[in-house]
Motif scaffolding. Structure first.
Motif, PDB file in Angstrom:
ATOM      1  N   CYS B   3       0.844  -1.192   0.000  1.00  0.00           N
ATOM      2  CA  CYS B   3       0.000   0.000   0.000  1.00  0.00           C
ATOM      3  C   CYS B   3       0.878   1.240   0.000  1.00  0.00           C
ATOM      4  O   CYS B   3       1.869   1.309   0.736  1.00  0.00           O
ATOM      5  CB  CYS B   3      -0.879  -0.016   1.255  1.00  0.00           C
ATOM      6  N   ASN B  35      -1.043  -2.832  -4.492  1.00  0.00           N
ATOM      7  CA  ASN B  35      -2.444  -3.015  -4.878  1.00  0.00           C
ATOM      8  C   ASN B  35      -3.344  -1.956  -4.264  1.00  0.00           C
ATOM      9  O   ASN B  35      -4.560  -1.988  -4.419  1.00  0.00           O
ATOM     10  CB  ASN B  35      -2.923  -4.426  -4.501  1.00  0.00           C
ATOM     11  N   ARG B  36      -2.754  -0.998  -3.569  1.00  0.00           N
ATOM     12  CA  ARG B  36      -3.582   0.055  -2.971  1.00  0.00           C
ATOM     13  C   ARG B  36      -2.826   1.375  -2.965  1.00  0.00           C
ATOM     14  O   ARG B  36      -1.655   1.450  -2.578  1.00  0.00           O
ATOM     15  CB  ARG B  36      -3.923  -0.343  -1.551  1.00  0.00           C
ATOM     16  N   SER B  52     -12.225   0.781  -7.340  1.00  0.00           N
ATOM     17  CA  SER B  52     -11.752  -0.454  -6.741  1.00  0.00           C
ATOM     18  C   SER B  52     -11.978  -1.616  -7.691  1.00  0.00           C
ATOM     19  O   SER B  52     -13.115  -1.892  -8.058  1.00  0.00           O
ATOM     20  CB  SER B  52     -12.502  -0.699  -5.424  1.00  0.00           C
ATOM     21  N   THR B  57      -6.900  -0.800  -5.738  1.00  0.00           N
ATOM     22  CA  THR B  57      -7.860   0.148  -5.153  1.00  0.00           C
ATOM     23  C   THR B  57      -7.237   1.533  -5.069  1.00  0.00           C
ATOM     24  O   THR B  57      -6.081   1.681  -4.652  1.00  0.00           O
ATOM     25  CB  THR B  57      -8.238  -0.278  -3.717  1.00  0.00           C
ATOM     26  N   ASP B  59      -7.986   5.118  -3.277  1.00  0.00           N
ATOM     27  CA  ASP B  59      -8.790   5.896  -2.326  1.00  0.00           C
ATOM     28  C   ASP B  59      -8.385   7.350  -2.418  1.00  0.00           C
ATOM     29  O   ASP B  59      -7.204   7.658  -2.537  1.00  0.00           O
ATOM     30  CB  ASP B  59      -8.524   5.434  -0.884  1.00  0.00           C
TER      31      ASP B  59
END
Lengths: 222, 135
Positions: B3, B35-36, B52, B57, B59
């Motif tokens: 992340c 992956n984030r 997502s 994903t 944010d």
């Protein structure tokens, strides 16, 4: 005869202006030189919280202060809600961690911003004068024992107002300026101005201590 | 799976947000094993659309009361050169890349980034180089 009396008037006015100027300069010199070492049980403190990072830094600084520094008066720019939230969280946190703190009062005051980020310099002069006009009544009302700031534009009018309180013989306010930890090699503009007007000028990197030997260096304190 | 957390504090740093959220940037980030991606955009006017998928994903938010949680979760922190952001990330022991906002007055943030880099605490760069520094 008329020309002579006109000339006399001008001379008298000039002499009066000169006397006032000399008196003010003397007062400024006396106030800047005086060091009040009377030990006290508590010290009311006025904290200038500028935008974002400045507020974060100054709250980190305040985290280490004892209860003797109260009541705490915070001054923020009127457009700054973020700082108000951070201050409230900080004070609530403090009260939670130490129950005896619960009765320490704190206050948040708002004044217009001296300068917005990226504002042009000429217009900054006007907004700063406007801020001075509004910060002096606040300082006069609060009459803190100590003003603590770390460099946002908002702090210049506040510190000058605090100085004015001393010059006018109302109260000597201790001015403590802590230059931001961001400042490694050069001082900020507020720092350059307040270097000469503060009682304690604290820097957080050795290069600055070398350039400004009269400053106080204690390592990183935030 | 990793992340990454991008933070601009209370400032506006559209160049960084735009650069990091561009489609080919996101592809590159994913290919590096992340992956984030969490973007804290502060006052910025560039607001990427969060999404997502199975593999990735994104944010996006403006502010939180405390960034501690997002910093804690992150394997890499990419931050503007604000002192608060830098100190928070370093205190949590996170790898830190600092991006200098060349549009700020006097670019005073560069001093701190340089000094902390000299002491081996972080890497710094400008927007143009931020993806290269990721590796």
């Amino acid at each position: 005869m008329r020309r002579f009396s006109a000339l006399m008037c001008v001379l008298i006015l000039a002499a009066a202006a000169g006397a006032v100027a000399a008196f003010l300069i003397l007062r400024i010199w006396v106030v800047l030189r005086s060091r009040d070492f009377m030990p006290r049980e508590s010290l009311s403190i006025l904290v200038v919280a500028g935008s974002g990072g400045h507020t974060t830094e100054i709250l980190r600084l305040l985290g280490s202060l004892s209860n003797a520094y109260s009541p705490r008066h915070y001054v923020i720019a009127d457009t700054d809600e973020m700082s108000a939230n951070k201050i409230n969280s900080f004070e609530l946190d403090r009260a939670d961690r130490d129950p005896s703190n619960m009765y320490t009062k704190y206050y948040i005051h708002r004044i217009p911003r001296s300068r917005e980020v990226r504002q042009s310099w000429p217009s900054t002069v006007f907004t700063t004068l406007h801020s001075m006009w509004l910060s002096f009544p606040l300082i006069h009302q609060v009459k803190p024992d100590l003003v603590l700031c770390n460099g946002p534009g908002t702090c210049v009018p506040i510190c000058v107002s605090a100085l004015l309180l001393g010059i006018l013989g109302i109260k000597k306010v201790i001015i403590v300026y802590v230059e931001s930890v961001c400042r490694v090699e050069t001082l900020s503009l507020s720092g350059k101005i307040l270097f000469h007007l503060s009682d304690y000028f604290i820097v957080q990197w050795p290069a600055l201590k070398e350039k400004y030997p009269k400053s106080v260096y204690l390592g990183r304190i935030v | 799976m990793k992340c990454a957390f991008v933070t601009v504090g209370t400032t506006s740093f559209d160049d960084l947000i735009a650069c990091v959220s561009a489609p080919d940037s996101l592809q590159k980030i994913e290919s590096l094993g992340y992956n984030r991606l969490i973007l804290q955009i502060g006052r910025g006017t560039v607001v990427p659309e969060p999404f997502s998928t199975e593999s990735f994903t994104l944010d996006v938010y403006r502010y939180k009361d405390s960034l501690k949680e997002d910093i804690r979760k992150a394997d890499l922190v990419i931050s503007h050169a604000g002192a608060g952001s830098c100190l928070e990330a370093l205190e949590k022991g996170k790898p830190l890349v600092v991006v200098i906002n060349e549009k700020l007055m006097n670019n005073h943030q560069l001093e701190l980034a340089k000094q902390l880099h000299k002491e081996g605490h972080l890497f710094y760069c400008t927007c143009r180089k931020v993806l290269a520094s990721w590796k």
